[in-house]
Design a protein around this motif. Structure first.
Motif, PDB file in Angstrom:
ATOM      1  N   THR A 240     -63.844 -45.249 -56.350  1.00  0.00           N
ATOM      2  CA  THR A 240     -63.025 -44.076 -56.061  1.00  0.00           C
ATOM      3  C   THR A 240     -62.084 -44.361 -54.896  1.00  0.00           C
ATOM      4  O   THR A 240     -62.473 -44.927 -53.887  1.00  0.00           O
ATOM      5  CB  THR A 240     -63.923 -42.883 -55.724  1.00  0.00           C
ATOM      6  OG1 THR A 240     -64.784 -42.626 -56.828  1.00  0.00           O
ATOM      7  CG2 THR A 240     -63.111 -41.653 -55.402  1.00  0.00           C
ATOM      8  N   GLY A 241     -60.828 -43.942 -55.040  1.00  0.00           N
ATOM      9  CA  GLY A 241     -59.858 -44.122 -53.966  1.00  0.00           C
ATOM     10  C   GLY A 241     -59.068 -45.395 -54.041  1.00  0.00           C
ATOM     11  O   GLY A 241     -58.090 -45.555 -53.316  1.00  0.00           O
ATOM     12  N   GLU A 242     -59.481 -46.347 -54.902  1.00  0.00           N
ATOM     13  CA  GLU A 242     -58.735 -47.587 -55.105  1.00  0.00           C
ATOM     14  C   GLU A 242     -58.314 -48.217 -53.775  1.00  0.00           C
ATOM     15  O   GLU A 242     -57.139 -48.489 -53.537  1.00  0.00           O
ATOM     16  CB  GLU A 242     -57.507 -47.327 -55.986  1.00  0.00           C
ATOM     17  CG  GLU A 242     -57.850 -46.820 -57.367  1.00  0.00           C
ATOM     18  CD  GLU A 242     -56.627 -46.519 -58.208  1.00  0.00           C
ATOM     19  OE1 GLU A 242     -55.537 -47.006 -57.869  1.00  0.00           O
ATOM     20  OE2 GLU A 242     -56.760 -45.787 -59.204  1.00  0.00           O
ATOM     21  N   ASN A 243     -59.291 -48.416 -52.912  1.00  0.00           N
ATOM     22  CA  ASN A 243     -59.018 -49.028 -51.611  1.00  0.00           C
ATOM     23  C   ASN A 243     -58.262 -50.332 -51.796  1.00  0.00           C
ATOM     24  O   ASN A 243     -58.717 -51.233 -52.484  1.00  0.00           O
ATOM     25  CB  ASN A 243     -60.350 -49.281 -50.895  1.00  0.00           C
ATOM     26  CG  ASN A 243     -60.163 -49.597 -49.429  1.00  0.00           C
ATOM     27  OD1 ASN A 243     -59.134 -50.125 -49.030  1.00  0.00           O
ATOM     28  ND2 ASN A 243     -61.162 -49.272 -48.633  1.00  0.00           N
ATOM     29  N   SER A 244     -57.093 -50.461 -51.187  1.00  0.00           N
ATOM     30  CA  SER A 244     -56.230 -51.605 -51.457  1.00  0.00           C
ATOM     31  C   SER A 244     -56.384 -52.735 -50.449  1.00  0.00           C
ATOM     32  O   SER A 244     -55.822 -53.811 -50.649  1.00  0.00           O
ATOM     33  CB  SER A 244     -54.764 -51.163 -51.487  1.00  0.00           C
ATOM     34  OG  SER A 244     -54.405 -50.598 -50.255  1.00  0.00           O
ATOM     35  N   ASN A 245     -57.095 -52.523 -49.356  1.00  0.00           N
ATOM     36  CA  ASN A 245     -57.235 -53.568 -48.344  1.00  0.00           C
ATOM     37  C   ASN A 245     -58.582 -54.267 -48.392  1.00  0.00           C
ATOM     38  O   ASN A 245     -58.689 -55.429 -48.022  1.00  0.00           O
ATOM     39  CB  ASN A 245     -57.018 -52.983 -46.940  1.00  0.00           C
ATOM     40  CG  ASN A 245     -55.578 -52.590 -46.701  1.00  0.00           C
ATOM     41  OD1 ASN A 245     -54.670 -53.246 -47.187  1.00  0.00           O
ATOM     42  ND2 ASN A 245     -55.370 -51.506 -45.981  1.00  0.00           N
ATOM     43  N   ASP A 246     -59.612 -53.581 -48.819  1.00  0.00           N
ATOM     44  CA  ASP A 246     -60.943 -54.166 -48.842  1.00  0.00           C
ATOM     45  C   ASP A 246     -61.823 -53.318 -49.743  1.00  0.00           C
ATOM     46  O   ASP A 246     -61.475 -52.189 -50.088  1.00  0.00           O
ATOM     47  CB  ASP A 246     -61.525 -54.227 -47.429  1.00  0.00           C
ATOM     48  CG  ASP A 246     -62.569 -55.313 -47.265  1.00  0.00           C
ATOM     49  OD1 ASP A 246     -63.115 -55.763 -48.288  1.00  0.00           O
ATOM     50  OD2 ASP A 246     -62.846 -55.721 -46.126  1.00  0.00           O
ATOM     51  N   MET A 247     -62.970 -53.864 -50.118  1.00  0.00           N
ATOM     52  CA  MET A 247     -63.933 -53.095 -50.886  1.00  0.00           C
ATOM     53  C   MET A 247     -64.890 -52.384 -49.934  1.00  0.00           C
ATOM     54  O   MET A 247     -65.136 -52.850 -48.824  1.00  0.00           O
ATOM     55  CB  MET A 247     -64.720 -54.012 -51.823  1.00  0.00           C
ATOM     56  CG  MET A 247     -63.965 -54.399 -53.055  1.00  0.00           C
ATOM     57  SD  MET A 247     -65.022 -55.177 -54.295  1.00  0.00           S
ATOM     58  CE  MET A 247     -65.459 -56.675 -53.455  1.00  0.00           C
ATOM     59  N   SER A 248     -65.402 -51.272 -50.386  1.00  0.00           N
ATOM     60  CA  SER A 248     -66.456 -50.576 -49.664  1.00  0.00           C
ATOM     61  C   SER A 248     -67.767 -50.831 -50.395  1.00  0.00           C
ATOM     62  O   SER A 248     -67.985 -50.319 -51.490  1.00  0.00           O
ATOM     63  CB  SER A 248     -66.170 -49.069 -49.585  1.00  0.00           C
ATOM     64  OG  SER A 248     -67.209 -48.408 -48.900  1.00  0.00           O
ATOM     65  N   ILE A 249     -68.618 -51.655 -49.796  1.00  0.00           N
ATOM     66  CA  ILE A 249     -69.901 -52.029 -50.382  1.00  0.00           C
ATOM     67  C   ILE A 249     -70.993 -51.360 -49.569  1.00  0.00           C
ATOM     68  O   ILE A 249     -71.271 -51.756 -48.448  1.00  0.00           O
ATOM     69  CB  ILE A 249     -70.089 -53.553 -50.402  1.00  0.00           C
ATOM     70  CG1 ILE A 249     -68.946 -54.212 -51.179  1.00  0.00           C
ATOM     71  CG2 ILE A 249     -71.435 -53.927 -50.997  1.00  0.00           C
ATOM     72  CD1 ILE A 249     -68.997 -55.719 -51.179  1.00  0.00           C
ATOM     73  N   ARG A 250     -71.528 -50.291 -50.118  1.00  0.00           N
ATOM     74  CA  ARG A 250     -72.551 -49.483 -49.435  1.00  0.00           C
ATOM     75  C   ARG A 250     -72.114 -49.112 -48.024  1.00  0.00           C
ATOM     76  O   ARG A 250     -72.816 -49.357 -47.044  1.00  0.00           O
ATOM     77  CB  ARG A 250     -73.891 -50.201 -49.438  1.00  0.00           C
ATOM     78  CG  ARG A 250     -74.570 -50.135 -50.795  1.00  0.00           C
ATOM     79  CD  ARG A 250     -75.984 -50.640 -50.816  1.00  0.00           C
ATOM     80  NE  ARG A 250     -76.573 -50.367 -52.134  1.00  0.00           N
ATOM     81  CZ  ARG A 250     -77.690 -50.900 -52.579  1.00  0.00           C
ATOM     82  NH1 ARG A 250     -78.358 -51.750 -51.817  1.00  0.00           N
ATOM     83  NH2 ARG A 250     -78.163 -50.603 -53.767  1.00  0.00           N
ATOM     84  N   GLY A 251     -70.916 -48.503 -47.948  1.00  0.00           N
ATOM     85  CA  GLY A 251     -70.446 -47.938 -46.693  1.00  0.00           C
ATOM     86  C   GLY A 251     -69.621 -48.853 -45.827  1.00  0.00           C
ATOM     87  O   GLY A 251     -69.125 -48.414 -44.781  1.00  0.00           O
ATOM     88  N   SER A 252     -69.446 -50.098 -46.197  1.00  0.00           N
ATOM     89  CA  SER A 252     -68.673 -51.007 -45.352  1.00  0.00           C
ATOM     90  C   SER A 252     -67.195 -50.630 -45.373  1.00  0.00           C
ATOM     91  O   SER A 252     -66.697 -50.046 -46.328  1.00  0.00           O
ATOM     92  CB  SER A 252     -68.847 -52.452 -45.830  1.00  0.00           C
ATOM     93  OG  SER A 252     -68.341 -52.600 -47.146  1.00  0.00           O
ATOM     94  N   VAL A 253     -66.485 -50.977 -44.291  1.00  0.00           N
ATOM     95  CA  VAL A 253     -65.058 -50.711 -44.188  1.00  0.00           C
ATOM     96  C   VAL A 253     -64.324 -52.029 -44.014  1.00  0.00           C
ATOM     97  O   VAL A 253     -64.926 -53.107 -44.003  1.00  0.00           O
ATOM     98  CB  VAL A 253     -64.750 -49.749 -43.018  1.00  0.00           C
ATOM     99  CG1 VAL A 253     -65.411 -48.406 -43.239  1.00  0.00           C
ATOM    100  CG2 VAL A 253     -65.187 -50.357 -41.697  1.00  0.00           C
ATOM    101  N   GLU A 254     -63.027 -51.950 -43.868  1.00  0.00           N
ATOM    102  CA  GLU A 254     -62.175 -53.133 -43.819  1.00  0.00           C
ATOM    103  C   GLU A 254     -62.636 -54.104 -42.727  1.00  0.00           C
ATOM    104  O   GLU A 254     -62.858 -53.722 -41.588  1.00  0.00           O
ATOM    105  CB  GLU A 254     -60.733 -52.714 -43.576  1.00  0.00           C
ATOM    106  CG  GLU A 254     -59.742 -53.851 -43.638  1.00  0.00           C
ATOM    107  CD  GLU A 254     -58.310 -53.369 -43.541  1.00  0.00           C
ATOM    108  OE1 GLU A 254     -57.441 -54.177 -43.198  1.00  0.00           O
ATOM    109  OE2 GLU A 254     -58.074 -52.170 -43.806  1.00  0.00           O
ATOM    110  N   GLY A 255     -62.777 -55.373 -43.106  1.00  0.00           N
ATOM    111  CA  GLY A 255     -63.142 -56.410 -42.149  1.00  0.00           C
ATOM    112  C   GLY A 255     -64.627 -56.637 -41.990  1.00  0.00           C
ATOM    113  O   GLY A 255     -65.033 -57.563 -41.276  1.00  0.00           O
ATOM    114  N   GLN A 256     -65.480 -55.818 -42.645  1.00  0.00           N
ATOM    115  CA  GLN A 256     -66.924 -55.982 -42.494  1.00  0.00           C
ATOM    116  C   GLN A 256     -67.550 -56.788 -43.622  1.00  0.00           C
ATOM    117  O   GLN A 256     -68.675 -57.259 -43.479  1.00  0.00           O
ATOM    118  CB  GLN A 256     -67.599 -54.607 -42.406  1.00  0.00           C
ATOM    119  CG  GLN A 256     -67.242 -53.831 -41.155  1.00  0.00           C
ATOM    120  CD  GLN A 256     -67.936 -52.484 -41.081  1.00  0.00           C
ATOM    121  OE1 GLN A 256     -68.630 -52.076 -42.001  1.00  0.00           O
ATOM    122  NE2 GLN A 256     -67.733 -51.783 -39.985  1.00  0.00           N
ATOM    123  N   ASN A 257     -66.850 -56.965 -44.738  1.00  0.00           N
ATOM    124  CA  ASN A 257     -67.351 -57.780 -45.840  1.00  0.00           C
ATOM    125  C   ASN A 257     -66.886 -59.219 -45.676  1.00  0.00           C
ATOM    126  O   ASN A 257     -65.890 -59.502 -45.004  1.00  0.00           O
ATOM    127  CB  ASN A 257     -66.849 -57.250 -47.184  1.00  0.00           C
ATOM    128  CG  ASN A 257     -67.259 -55.812 -47.428  1.00  0.00           C
ATOM    129  OD1 ASN A 257     -68.387 -55.422 -47.148  1.00  0.00           O
ATOM    130  ND2 ASN A 257     -66.349 -55.018 -47.954  1.00  0.00           N
TER     131      ASN A 257
END
Length: 831
Positions: A240-257
């Motif tokens: 949902t939201g088609e995040n274009s900078n990074d994936m959200s994997i169980r709550g992670s945000v940009e730069g944490q994966n």
């Protein structure tokens, strides 16, 4: 004993079918036994396994009276030193050993599992001997110790390939090619029927997903280029939201994966286009995603870990793959330089400059960032540029040693030049954003007969990001002055890494892995807002040591645990990261598992927001004034699996401490620390047979945070990016060479959307359809696909990529919409 075996065999033959009693039409007189067995396989479609060399030394005599297959097998067992066993439907002929006093010893069996078409080693293939289970290494090698004897039954399984049940003989190195038809091993011939091709394994490890890249082209999208869209259809990975900078994997945000390909790091999972993955899909052979628990060999991040494996073996012949879709052309060539050396080259370039009509998005003229009034259409279309290339050189010294060099270069850019006029004013908005990535790695691998294996890795990765926005508000009333809003954000991150890892077998069921390494990173950043300039140049060095042990506590209980020790020059402290996993096998279908671990990240992205609500993420490093991120992850799950159905559900809890957020006010900046708490549950139900593959995934989550800068910590509150519910469904139906598929995503509950879109509870909904066809033209394989993306043309909002600039007391907002209705096609030709 011999009579008992014959009776059991004849009973099995009788139960398997009446055709066993039919008259044999094969000349049996004075014929080599291996030749006769081959004729029986072809005539009666049986599954027979035997030692080719031994059977060729026996000539069959006195079998003229045998009128059926059962009579013939009974004659062979009675008159020759041969025994017959069965494993499933596989009938195994073995040389009869003389009875002797058993000697308890460990027998060592070694081999390599690889793709029969490309010769690429298959990592993480499951090899089972008796009650002992192990996995193949990154190059496909494995070593098994067993007390069952010199000749044992071996079960080999790998995602996306047929399972194989065969025999292993001590001191004979097994080359095991996995493919869809009959295969030959050294000294052993096995004939078997085609089995299922699985597309995703969930729950094989705690919080982990393993995907089959070959299945991607069967789902709606741009064929194999939609590699990460396949991942977003899995539970726990936000679509949902088609995040274009990074994936959200169980709550992670940009730069944490962390995304790793060929042992070097890639910083963005996909390009600005969002539907195209950063890694060339023609190069990917295996995908593993760790959402919650992973061992101590993986570190330096608090989010998810995505590991993509490329080809590591010499191909059989020189080949060329050409691929074209709506936006880009892709070509890959595998060049065989010698029987031990190969070169792989791949490149991509976009074909279409304009990626989406501007009418899909709107300017919003507002009195504040959280209220919307008049809407104005954009008069321009974004222009997009993408170029990337990969080069890989592979050299295999022998079956136990190999070295490879892999490199990567990419550039993607999006430019928007818009001029909008109304009755009262004119707005000029010019934006430019690009990413420039470079990476390379050197990998040396060795493997010994004792089961020990080692690997040395040296890698370099870098990314340069540039964001520029210039806005001019020009009132049509000449008595009023024009207003300007300009900002530039320029940053670069470089990382050098060296690591050595080693694995040894402690016993037939236990192993130890350990390693050590060092990472050096440099962050260079510059931000200019109007006339205010800020720059930084930060170095960071990290050394680490880790160890993992796998221990079969009980026959059905496996413990895996260890730890990681880090030393950071930024914090000048030694830190510990314990990890543990537990797997309990209730039977061959049900499994319980759990994991717990501590994770730390010393180089990460921190969010910076300006007065108007624009948020950008910039790389920072931990130091005396900037804490490092700390995460504690726990996962508990259960999995059921049979021939066609799979069910998996997991409870998870992820906590992150010391998350730093910033607000820029004029020439000053206010910073504070936050603690995050992300918990929930997800479930997956999947059905797989020879024609239909379908699954449905559901995720419930709760995302809360609190400010920890005050002397008394505040209570947890709901995050703006909290999303309660997400449902994903996908299905493919195979009609020989024709395939149809569909996927659907529904998400609801983003608090962020209620703030920024007139206070309404926006939901996300997207339905995609696809049809694909495989054919052969003049001996060349051709794949063609057509998809309809967002076929209902829902006006979904993206979760990020917003631009707002102030004009007096008002705010002009530019939100980018999600993908609108888009026809997509691709064609791939393999020469």
């Amino acid at each position: 004993m011999r009579r008992c075996r014959i009776v059991c065999l004849l009973t099995c033959l009788f139960c398997w079918g009446a055709s066993w009693g039919q008259k044999i039409e094969i000349n049996k007189y004075n014929k080599q036994l291996n030749v006769l067995l081959n004729e029986i396989i072809e005539e009666h479609d049986l599954l027979l396994s035997y030692d080719e060399q031994f059977m060729s030394s026996i000539r069959l005599k006195g079998a003229e009276d045998c009128e059926s297959v059962a009579d013939l097998f009974s004659h062979i067992v009675q008159h020759y030193p041969i025994t017959i066993d069965t494993i499933g439907n596989n009938i195994i002929f073995k040389k009869r050993e003389k009875l002797r006093k058993p000697i308890v010893r460990n027998y060592i069996f070694e081999g390599r599992v690889f793709d029969s078409n490309t010769n690429a080693g298959l990592p993480n293939a499951l090899i089972t001997v008796g009650d002992y289970t192990t996995y193949s290494s990154s190059t496909g090698h494995f070593t098994v110790k067993s007390k069952l004897g010199k000749q044992v039954a071996v079960v080999v399984r790998h995602l996306g390939y047929d399972g194989l049940d065969t025999l292993a003989i001590e001191s004979q190195f097994m080359n095991i090619p996995l493919r869809y038809q009959a295969i030959s091993l050294s000294g052993i011939t096995v004939d078997r029927r085609r089995s299922l091709t699985h597309n995703a394994h969930v729950g094989s490890k705690p919080g982990a997903i393993k995907l089959n890249p070959a299945f991607i082209k069967k789902l709606p999208g741009y064929g194999e280029s939609s590699i990460y869209n396949f991942l977003r259809l899995m539970p726990g990975v936000l679509a949902t939201g088609e995040n274009s900078n990074d994936m959200s994997i169980r709550g992670s945000v940009e730069g944490q994966n962390v995304y790793v390909f060929d042992n070097y790091r890639v910083y963005n999972p996909w390009y600005k286009l969002n539907e195209i993955g950063t890694i060339n899909p023609l190069l990917v052979k295996d995908i593993e995603v760790y959402k919650s628990g992973y061992d101590a060999s993986k570190g330096e991040n608090v989010g998810g870990f995505v590991e993509l494996t490329g080809q590591n073996a010499i191909p059989e012949k020189t080949s060329l793959d050409m691929y074209v879709n709506n936006f880009l052309a892709n070509v890959k060539s595998e060049i065989v330089l010698s029987d031990k050396t190969a070169l792989i080259i791949a490149a991509r370039n976009n074909l279409k400059q304009t990626i989406q009509k501007s009418s899909d998005s709107n300017y919003t003229y507002a009195e504040s960032p959280r209220s919307g009034q008049d809407l104005y259409d954009i008069n321009a279309e974004p222009d997009y540029t993408l170029k990337d290339g990969n080069i890989k050189l592979i050299h295999q010294y022998d079956e136990n040693r190999a070295v490879s060099f892999s490199s990567f270069l990419s550039y993607d850019e999006i430019v928007l030049n818009d001029y909008t006029t109304t009755a009262d004013f004119a707005i000029t908005n010019n934006q430019k954003r690009y990413n420039f990535q470079r990476a390379a790695s050197l990998d040396y691998y060795w493997h010994k007969e004792s089961g020990a294996r080692g690997e040395f890795i040296a890698s370099y990765s870098s990314i340069k990001s540039y964001n520029k926005m210039a806005a001019i508000y020009s009132p049509l009333n000449v008595l009023l002055d024009s207003e300007h809003n300009n900002s530039t954000d320029n940053s670069r991150l470089e990382e050098f890494r060296a690591e050595y890892k080693h694995q040894i077998s402690l016993s037939k069921s236990n192993s130890l892995e350990y390693g050590l390494g060092a990472t050096t990173s440099n962050i260079v950043g510059e931000r200019v807002v109007d006339t205010t300039r800020a720059a930084e140049d930060l170095w960071h060095h990290l050394g680490y040591l880790y160890g993992n042990v796998k221990w079969n506590v009980l026959p059905n209980l496996v413990f895996s645990g260890g730890g990681r020790i880090d030393y950071s020059t930024g914090t000048e402290k030694i830190t510990l990261e314990p990890r543990a996993q537990l797997n309990y096998y209730m039977n061959d279908r049900w499994k319980l598992y759990g994991s717990f671990g501590v994770f730390r990240q010393f180089t990460y992205k921190s969010n910076y927001s300006d007065y108007y609500g624009n948020t950008s993420f910039r790389w920072v490093r931990a130091g005396r004034d900037t804490p490092h991120l700390i995460s504690q992850k726990a996962c508990l799950g259960v999995r059921y699996n049979n021939e066609k159905w799979m069910f998996s559900t997991e409870l998870f809890n992820n906590g992150i401490r010391n998350k730093v957020s910033n607000i820029i006010k004029g020439q000053g900046m206010y910073s504070w620390k936050e603690d995050w708490r992300y918990w929930g549950a997800d479930a997956l139900v999947k059905y797989d047979d020879q024609r239909l593959t379908s699954w449905i995934a559901y995720t419930f989550s709760d995302f809360k945070l609190r400010n920890t800068n005050y002397s008394m910590k505040e209570r947890y509150r709901t995050s703006d990016f909290n999303m309660k519910h997400e449902v994903k469904w996908a299905a493919t139906y195979n009609l020989n060479k024709f395939n149809i598929s569909a996927s659907y995503v529904y998400g609801y509950g983003f608090k962020f959307w209620r703030y920024h879109y007139n206070g309404s509870d926006k939901f996300y909904s997207r339905l995609d359809l696809g049809a694909f066809y495989d054919l052969e033209l003049s001996g060349n394989h051709v794949e063609v696909g057509v998809s309809l993306l967002n076929i209902l043309d829902n006006k979904n909002r993206k979760m990020d990529e917003f631009t707002r600039f102030g004009i007096g007391d008002a705010v002009i907002s530019y939100p980018v919409s999600g993908l609108r209705f888009t026809p997509a096609f691709f064609i791939k030709i393999s020469l």
